[in-house]
Write an enzyme that holds these catalytic residues in place. Structure first.
Site, PDB file in Angstrom:
ATOM      1  N   THR A 173      43.343  45.722  40.271  1.00 30.21           N
ATOM      2  CA  THR A 173      43.942  46.616  41.270  1.00 30.21           C
ATOM      3  C   THR A 173      45.061  47.397  40.596  1.00 30.21           C
ATOM      4  O   THR A 173      45.946  46.807  39.976  1.00 30.21           O
ATOM      5  CB  THR A 173      44.490  45.810  42.454  1.00 30.21           C
ATOM      6  OG1 THR A 173      43.425  45.013  42.949  1.00 30.21           O
ATOM      7  CG2 THR A 173      44.999  46.719  43.547  1.00 30.21           C
ATOM      8  N   ALA A 183      37.599  37.560  48.510  1.00 29.69           N
ATOM      9  CA  ALA A 183      38.747  36.699  48.793  1.00 29.69           C
ATOM     10  C   ALA A 183      38.487  35.350  48.134  1.00 29.69           C
ATOM     11  O   ALA A 183      37.330  34.909  48.038  1.00 29.69           O
ATOM     12  CB  ALA A 183      38.935  36.534  50.298  1.00 29.69           C
ATOM     13  N   LEU A 196      44.484  49.340  47.795  1.00 29.67           N
ATOM     14  CA  LEU A 196      45.851  49.039  48.238  1.00 29.67           C
ATOM     15  C   LEU A 196      45.921  49.080  49.764  1.00 29.67           C
ATOM     16  O   LEU A 196      46.542  48.230  50.407  1.00 29.67           O
ATOM     17  CB  LEU A 196      46.856  50.041  47.652  1.00 29.67           C
ATOM     18  CG  LEU A 196      47.015  50.052  46.130  1.00 29.67           C
ATOM     19  CD1 LEU A 196      48.084  51.065  45.733  1.00 29.67           C
ATOM     20  CD2 LEU A 196      47.380  48.678  45.602  1.00 29.67           C
ATOM     21  N   ALA A 197      45.255  50.082  50.354  1.00 30.17           N
ATOM     22  CA  ALA A 197      45.319  50.244  51.809  1.00 30.17           C
ATOM     23  C   ALA A 197      44.630  49.087  52.525  1.00 30.17           C
ATOM     24  O   ALA A 197      45.128  48.587  53.530  1.00 30.17           O
ATOM     25  CB  ALA A 197      44.693  51.578  52.210  1.00 30.17           C
ATOM     26  N   ASN A 219      44.242  45.961  51.540  1.00 33.13           N
ATOM     27  CA  ASN A 219      45.101  44.767  51.506  1.00 33.13           C
ATOM     28  C   ASN A 219      46.338  44.943  52.380  1.00 33.13           C
ATOM     29  O   ASN A 219      46.780  44.002  53.033  1.00 33.13           O
ATOM     30  CB  ASN A 219      45.495  44.429  50.064  1.00 33.13           C
ATOM     31  CG  ASN A 219      44.413  43.601  49.387  1.00 33.13           C
ATOM     32  OD1 ASN A 219      43.525  43.061  50.052  1.00 33.13           O
ATOM     33  ND2 ASN A 219      44.477  43.504  48.080  1.00 33.13           N
ATOM     34  N   CYS A 237      47.529  38.927  45.759  1.00 31.61           N
ATOM     35  CA  CYS A 237      47.270  40.342  46.054  1.00 31.61           C
ATOM     36  C   CYS A 237      48.186  40.978  47.094  1.00 31.61           C
ATOM     37  O   CYS A 237      48.732  42.047  46.847  1.00 31.61           O
ATOM     38  CB  CYS A 237      45.838  40.513  46.529  1.00 31.61           C
ATOM     39  SG  CYS A 237      44.642  40.080  45.283  1.00 31.61           S
ATOM     40  N   ARG A 280      50.051  25.917  60.074  1.00 30.77           N
ATOM     41  CA  ARG A 280      48.777  26.656  60.120  1.00 30.77           C
ATOM     42  C   ARG A 280      48.043  26.484  61.446  1.00 30.77           C
ATOM     43  O   ARG A 280      46.889  26.887  61.557  1.00 30.77           O
ATOM     44  CB  ARG A 280      47.867  26.177  58.985  1.00 30.77           C
ATOM     45  CG  ARG A 280      48.410  26.445  57.597  1.00 30.77           C
ATOM     46  CD  ARG A 280      48.404  27.922  57.268  1.00 30.77           C
ATOM     47  NE  ARG A 280      48.903  28.159  55.923  1.00 30.77           N
ATOM     48  CZ  ARG A 280      48.882  29.347  55.347  1.00 30.77           C
ATOM     49  NH1 ARG A 280      48.434  30.401  55.996  1.00 30.77           N
ATOM     50  NH2 ARG A 280      49.348  29.493  54.140  1.00 30.77           N
TER      51      ARG A 280
HETATM   52  C1  UDX Z   1      42.848  39.050  49.824  1.00 29.40           C
HETATM   53  C2  UDX Z   1      41.846  39.987  50.538  1.00 29.40           C
HETATM   54  O1  UDX Z   1      41.329  39.316  51.702  1.00 29.40           O
HETATM   55  C3  UDX Z   1      40.731  40.378  49.606  1.00 29.40           C
HETATM   56  O2  UDX Z   1      39.859  41.300  50.237  1.00 29.40           O
HETATM   57  C4  UDX Z   1      41.331  41.002  48.344  1.00 29.40           C
HETATM   58  O3  UDX Z   1      40.303  41.321  47.428  1.00 29.40           O
HETATM   59  C5  UDX Z   1      42.331  40.050  47.711  1.00 29.40           C
HETATM   60  O4  UDX Z   1      43.329  39.674  48.649  1.00 29.40           O
HETATM   61  P1  UDX Z   1      42.924  36.451  49.212  1.00 29.40           P
HETATM   62  O5  UDX Z   1      44.304  36.719  48.725  1.00 29.40           O
HETATM   63  O6  UDX Z   1      42.001  35.658  48.358  1.00 29.40           O
HETATM   64  O7  UDX Z   1      42.170  37.841  49.513  1.00 29.40           O
HETATM   65  O8  UDX Z   1      43.043  35.665  50.605  1.00 29.40           O
HETATM   66  P2  UDX Z   1      42.998  35.999  52.157  1.00 29.40           P
HETATM   67  O9  UDX Z   1      41.911  35.212  52.775  1.00 29.40           O
HETATM   68  O10 UDX Z   1      42.991  37.441  52.449  1.00 29.40           O
HETATM   69  O11 UDX Z   1      44.374  35.356  52.657  1.00 29.40           O
HETATM   70  C6  UDX Z   1      45.635  35.820  52.199  1.00 29.40           C
HETATM   71  C7  UDX Z   1      46.760  35.068  52.854  1.00 29.40           C
HETATM   72  O12 UDX Z   1      46.870  35.393  54.227  1.00 29.40           O
HETATM   73  C8  UDX Z   1      46.601  33.543  52.801  1.00 29.40           C
HETATM   74  O13 UDX Z   1      47.839  32.954  52.510  1.00 29.40           O
HETATM   75  C9  UDX Z   1      46.140  33.192  54.202  1.00 29.40           C
HETATM   76  O14 UDX Z   1      46.478  31.879  54.559  1.00 29.40           O
HETATM   77  C10 UDX Z   1      46.898  34.214  55.013  1.00 29.40           C
HETATM   78  N1  UDX Z   1      46.269  34.496  56.320  1.00 29.40           N
HETATM   79  C11 UDX Z   1      45.053  35.097  56.394  1.00 29.40           C
HETATM   80  C12 UDX Z   1      46.945  34.173  57.490  1.00 29.40           C
HETATM   81  O15 UDX Z   1      48.057  33.644  57.457  1.00 29.40           O
HETATM   82  N2  UDX Z   1      46.366  34.463  58.702  1.00 29.40           N
HETATM   83  C13 UDX Z   1      45.135  35.055  58.800  1.00 29.40           C
HETATM   84  O16 UDX Z   1      44.679  35.280  59.938  1.00 29.40           O
HETATM   85  C14 UDX Z   1      44.464  35.373  57.614  1.00 29.40           C
END
Ligand code: UDX
Length: 439
Positions: free
Chosen positions: A112, A144, A201-202, A204, A256, A413
């Site tokens: 990214t 993810a 970026l948008a 995420n 990310c 959580r």
């Molecule tokens: C993210 C994006 O989802 C993915 O598309 C991108 O390529 C990379 O960044 P990731 O960081 O692996 O992926 O995890 P993700 O499932 O998005 O969760 C990120 C954080 O948000 C975690 O800490 C998760 O616990 C938190 N989260 C997610 C929440 O607190 N509540 C939610 O409803 C969803």
């Protein structure tokens, strides 16, 4: 790359890395990271069309297409420190490609990157010897962690950005052909390079913004007696809003979200868009506040002092099904608990090594314990920080017996049933939901 190798037996995939130890681990078929389903897919390609090597130069020289997936962390020094992306690894790689590539090479940005990086790269590549030609594409990755294999097998979309010139379009076609081995054509979107870079970026920023929005609502819920699960369900059934990414919690983590938003903020500032910068920055500010708020609630509930109290931390990974602890909310929560002179005992099914590394400077005051029952023994409180489903299956009556009384459980959580835990004898504090206390 393992998924590409699996679906494209006609393509030879070589993964080059300067870390010899990692290369050996990948070659052996045992991935050096925890990702469900990855080992199986890796085995399909190994010894067939998927290779790992430490010889980066030869890998560059032999390639028609090079995916650059090097680290682009937030800059920690100089201009833009704390916000801009640190592009030193990317630039080193670009120079190495410039030196060793032969003939015509398509360079694909997989890391990214800030918007307009491809343009800067093209300028570097223009310095190449005659006969060497480069085309830069942006192909951001949306997988993810924890669900990476499913995300790659059936992505919502694949995004490929390239120049509008004939050679740019030809490069795009080359990459489209690879994905078309298993991704339906209508899901392969092609755009100009900057749109692809900005879309990553948008995307995420939007996802993180949803988490911060529901976390902001969780604070109002705690103050008013509303229940954030009920609110999330009520708003999520509006199809325009949708039900995903509305889980309130102790805050988002991962490599990310924060990095990409700060990157976006820096970009906005660079273009003089300070209102836009502040808008996106507030997503990170809210996330920071949510972590602080979680600890403040612990302190308040536990009679305004944590000094000398043992606190068991259930889960250190930034989310379930990964061993990754980068930017995990657990890091900040543990540090704040230690600042209150609490004793912290961390347990996690996959992330204890990461936890040891993240808390190395305070390791004399932290214990690490693979067994959650042992972690909770003698504790005044449990703080559940990662949504590992196995934490639902534990025998909480047995856990309670070994704890100091009154026993507290802070569910960061909303994973556990608070009424059931209260019935057993815990004082329960879920996020954005009324307390279930016996005090
Ligand atoms: C993210 C994006 O989802 C993915 O598309 C991108 O390529 C990379 O960044 P990731 O960081 O692996 O992926 O995890 P993700 O499932 O998005 O969760 C990120 C954080 O948000 C975690 O800490 C998760 O616990 C938190 N989260 C997610 C929440 O607190 N509540 C939610 O409803 C969803």
């Amino acid at each position: 790359m393992a998924v590409i190798a699996k679906h494209c037996p006609d393509v030879r995939v070589t993964v080059a890395d300067i870390n010899a130890e990692r290369v050996r681990a990948w070659q052996s078929g045992t991935p050096p990271i925890y990702e469900p389903g990855l080992a199986e897919v890796l085995k399909v390609g190994l010894g067939r069309n998927l290779h790992f090597t430490g010889d980066v130069e030869s890998a560059i020289a032999d390639a028609d297409l090079i995916f650059v997936s090097v680290n682009t962390p937030t800059k920690t020094f100089g201009q833009g420190a704390g916000r801009a992306a640190d592009l030193q690894y990317w630039e080193k790689t670009a120079r190495s490609i410039l030196q060793h590539a032969r003939g015509q090479t398509v360079v694909v940005e997989k890391s990214t990157l800030p918007v307009r990086t491809a343009e800067a790269m093209e300028r570097i590549f223009k310095n190449g010897e005659a006969g060497k030609r480069f085309e830069v594409l942006s192909n951001p990755e949306f997988l993810a962690e924890g669900t990476a294999m499913a995300d790659l097998e059936s992505p919502d979309r694949v995004l490929i950005g390239g120049a509008e010139t004939p050679s740019g379009q030809a490069a795009i076609s080359k990459l489209v052909e690879i994905y078309a081995h298993w991704v339906p054509r209508e899901k392969i979107l092609t755009t100009n390079v900057w749109s692809a870079e900005l879309s990553k970026l948008a995307a995420n920023a939007f996802l993180a913004q949803r988490v911060s929005s529901i976390n902001a609502i969780s604070a109002i819920c705690e103050s008013t007696g509303a229940d954030v699960l009920e609110v999330a369900r009520a708003i999520g059934t509006d199809h325009r809003i949708g039900g995903q990414f509305l889980r309130a919690g102790v805050g988002f983590g991962g490599s990310c979200f924060q990095k990409d938003i700060l990157n976006l903020v820096y970009l906005c500032e660079h273009y003089g868009l300070s209102e836009v910068a502040r808008y996106w920055e507030s997503v990170v500010t809210m996330n920071q506040y949510q972590k602080e708020r979680f600890v403040q609630r612990m302190i308040r509930a536990m009679f305004n002092t944590l000094a000398g109290k043992r606190i068991a931390i259930f889960g250190f990974a930034f989310k379930a099904y990964t061993g990754d602890t980068r930017e995990s909310p657990a890091i900040q929560v543990c540090r704040e608990l230690l600042a209150e002179h609490a004793h912290v005992c961390v347990t996690d099914p996959q992330a204890l090594e990461g936890a040891r590394h993240d808390l190395a400077d305070v390791s004399d005051r932290v214990t690490f314990e693979p067994d959650p029952y042992a972690a909770a023994r003698g504790a005044h409180a449990i703080a559940l920080l990662t949504d590992w489903s196995e934490y639902r299956e534990l025998d909480y009556a047995r856990i309670l017996e070994g704890m100091e009384q009154p026993a507290f459980l802070f569910d960061g959580r909303n994973l556990l049933d608070p009424d059931e835990l209260r019935r057993i004898g815990f004082n329960v504090y879920p996020i954005g939901r009324p307390d279930r206390t016996r005090l």
